[in-house]
Design a protein around this motif. Sequence first.
Motif, PDB file in Angstrom:
ATOM      1  N   ALA A 149      72.836  -1.449  76.598  1.00 31.93           N
ATOM      2  CA  ALA A 149      72.757  -2.279  77.796  1.00 31.93           C
ATOM      3  C   ALA A 149      72.545  -1.420  79.040  1.00 31.93           C
ATOM      4  N   LEU A 150      73.233  -0.296  79.125  1.00 32.35           N
ATOM      5  CA  LEU A 150      73.058   0.614  80.256  1.00 32.35           C
ATOM      6  C   LEU A 150      71.624   1.136  80.328  1.00 32.35           C
ATOM      7  N   ALA A 151      71.019   1.348  79.151  1.00 32.41           N
ATOM      8  CA  ALA A 151      69.660   1.885  79.082  1.00 32.41           C
ATOM      9  C   ALA A 151      68.601   0.792  79.187  1.00 32.41           C
ATOM     10  N   GLN A 152      69.046  -0.460  79.392  1.00 24.99           N
ATOM     11  CA  GLN A 152      68.143  -1.614  79.432  1.00 24.99           C
ATOM     12  C   GLN A 152      67.331  -1.705  78.139  1.00 24.99           C
ATOM     13  N   ALA A 153      68.009  -1.450  77.033  1.00 20.91           N
ATOM     14  CA  ALA A 153      67.403  -1.497  75.706  1.00 20.91           C
ATOM     15  C   ALA A 153      68.084  -2.591  74.890  1.00 20.91           C
ATOM     16  N   HIS A 154      67.622  -2.788  73.661  1.00 22.01           N
ATOM     17  CA  HIS A 154      68.157  -3.814  72.774  1.00 22.01           C
ATOM     18  C   HIS A 154      68.997  -3.179  71.673  1.00 22.01           C
ATOM     19  N   SER A 155      70.078  -3.854  71.281  1.00 23.98           N
ATOM     20  CA  SER A 155      70.912  -3.357  70.185  1.00 23.98           C
ATOM     21  C   SER A 155      71.009  -4.417  69.098  1.00 23.98           C
ATOM     22  N   TYR A 156      70.896  -3.947  67.855  1.00 22.72           N
ATOM     23  CA  TYR A 156      70.959  -4.810  66.678  1.00 22.72           C
ATOM     24  C   TYR A 156      72.032  -4.248  65.758  1.00 22.72           C
ATOM     25  N   VAL A 157      73.086  -5.029  65.569  1.00 23.06           N
ATOM     26  CA  VAL A 157      74.281  -4.536  64.907  1.00 23.06           C
ATOM     27  C   VAL A 157      74.534  -5.310  63.617  1.00 23.06           C
ATOM     28  N   PHE A 158      74.894  -4.581  62.559  1.00 24.92           N
ATOM     29  CA  PHE A 158      75.177  -5.180  61.259  1.00 24.92           C
ATOM     30  C   PHE A 158      76.661  -5.005  60.956  1.00 24.92           C
ATOM     31  N   VAL A 159      77.375  -6.143  60.857  1.00 20.80           N
ATOM     32  CA  VAL A 159      78.834  -6.129  60.753  1.00 20.80           C
ATOM     33  C   VAL A 159      79.277  -6.900  59.515  1.00 20.80           C
ATOM     34  N   PRO A 160      80.112  -6.312  58.650  1.00 16.13           N
ATOM     35  CA  PRO A 160      80.655  -7.072  57.512  1.00 16.13           C
ATOM     36  C   PRO A 160      81.404  -8.307  58.006  1.00 16.13           C
ATOM     37  N   ASN A 161      81.405  -9.358  57.222  1.00 13.60           N
ATOM     38  CA  ASN A 161      82.027 -10.606  57.682  1.00 13.60           C
ATOM     39  C   ASN A 161      83.494 -10.742  57.286  1.00 13.60           C
TER      40      ASN A 161
END
Length: 418
Positions: A149-161
Amino acid sequence: MKYVCVDCQQQYVSFRYECTCHGMLDIRHDFSEIDGDFLKDRFNSRLSERMGPYASGVWRYKELIFPEVDESHIVSKYEGNTGLYQHESIARYAGVRNVWLKAQSENPSGSFKDNGMTVALTHGKSLGYTRFTCSSTGNTSSSLAMYAALAQAHSYVFVPNKNISLNKVLQTLAFGAHIFSFDGTYDDGITFLEQHSEELGLYICNSINPFRIEGQKSIVYEIAHMLNWNLPEWIVVPGGALSNVSALGKGLSDLYTLGFIDKLPRVVVVQAEGTSPFYNMIVNNSPQLEAELEPYTVASALNIGNPPSWRKAKRTLEETNGIAIAVTDEEILNAKAIIDASGIGCEPASAATIAGVKKLVAQYVIDKDESIACILTGNMLKDTDVLRNYHLERQMPYSNSLIHAELSVATVFEAMRK
């Protein structure tokens, strides 16, 4: 700067996540032309910085971490600069006289992951990436989302449920990440990213990325710097994915090679009994780590059955005459209650360090007069379910219950007397 395989020693000059043999990579810097005394003076002078990259407790040591990067690419939130504390009640509980706690919980996103993430994001940005990814049980994802967010970029996160902290997921969502909640474990997420990140155009920010390790080694730089380059006899760290102990070993090696320190402290890796594949490998003197398919511990940050950095962690123990130990969830929670009540506070995984010290003192491995530094990896509010369960829903040895009483001076006096 070279990339060297931990397994087969193959060298590369361009960035990649792993060797052709699938071994993890180390970044090797050429320190042969470095003047150690000059660098010490430079690091000291940067302690007065309040703005800009060198106000960071990571980028203060840029020459030892990522000297080639242009400052314009640096993505920083003044990470590092975390407290180094002592407290009589913690020392008494652990059974020692001199224990330091390095509170990485004071980092901007609330965990030690920030030390490595600032360098990983910076490297990815320098390569032109705008999409960043990780598999995570929580701390990595929230750190990644914040820096993206600080870099004005996108993050895609994979989290166990399952078996994760909702607090960490909510923090990650709030920082704007796109979260994929999937059936499986942290290890499944890592495997997916290793196989498909390139075709998805994603830059991986897990500890398989050697730049994460370069950033995290700044933790031991800071401890040494704060103690005037005199490290304790022991350094104790919790072991989940094992990136922290890998970085610790690399940082210690740097400091020793440069002559900043004249001896290596012994390193202790503490795992939870419900997820302790590295401990089992060490105590059984096994050549390979055997993954645990269904790991579980209340310390969610340690809930990793197939830690990717185990070879680097093993090397750290070999180089420092270190050891591994496993502690129960109850030992972790009781140690956490003591750390919290001291005014320092930590998440459950962090408290494994003090639980481990207490156990090693009882086993006469650590002497009560030896000096120790424990790495507290995450903030106490990272997992409020654990706090509620320990203090309000269960009768535990150090529970601090609510006082239900009518509002009167007599009632309050009576409660205070008890």
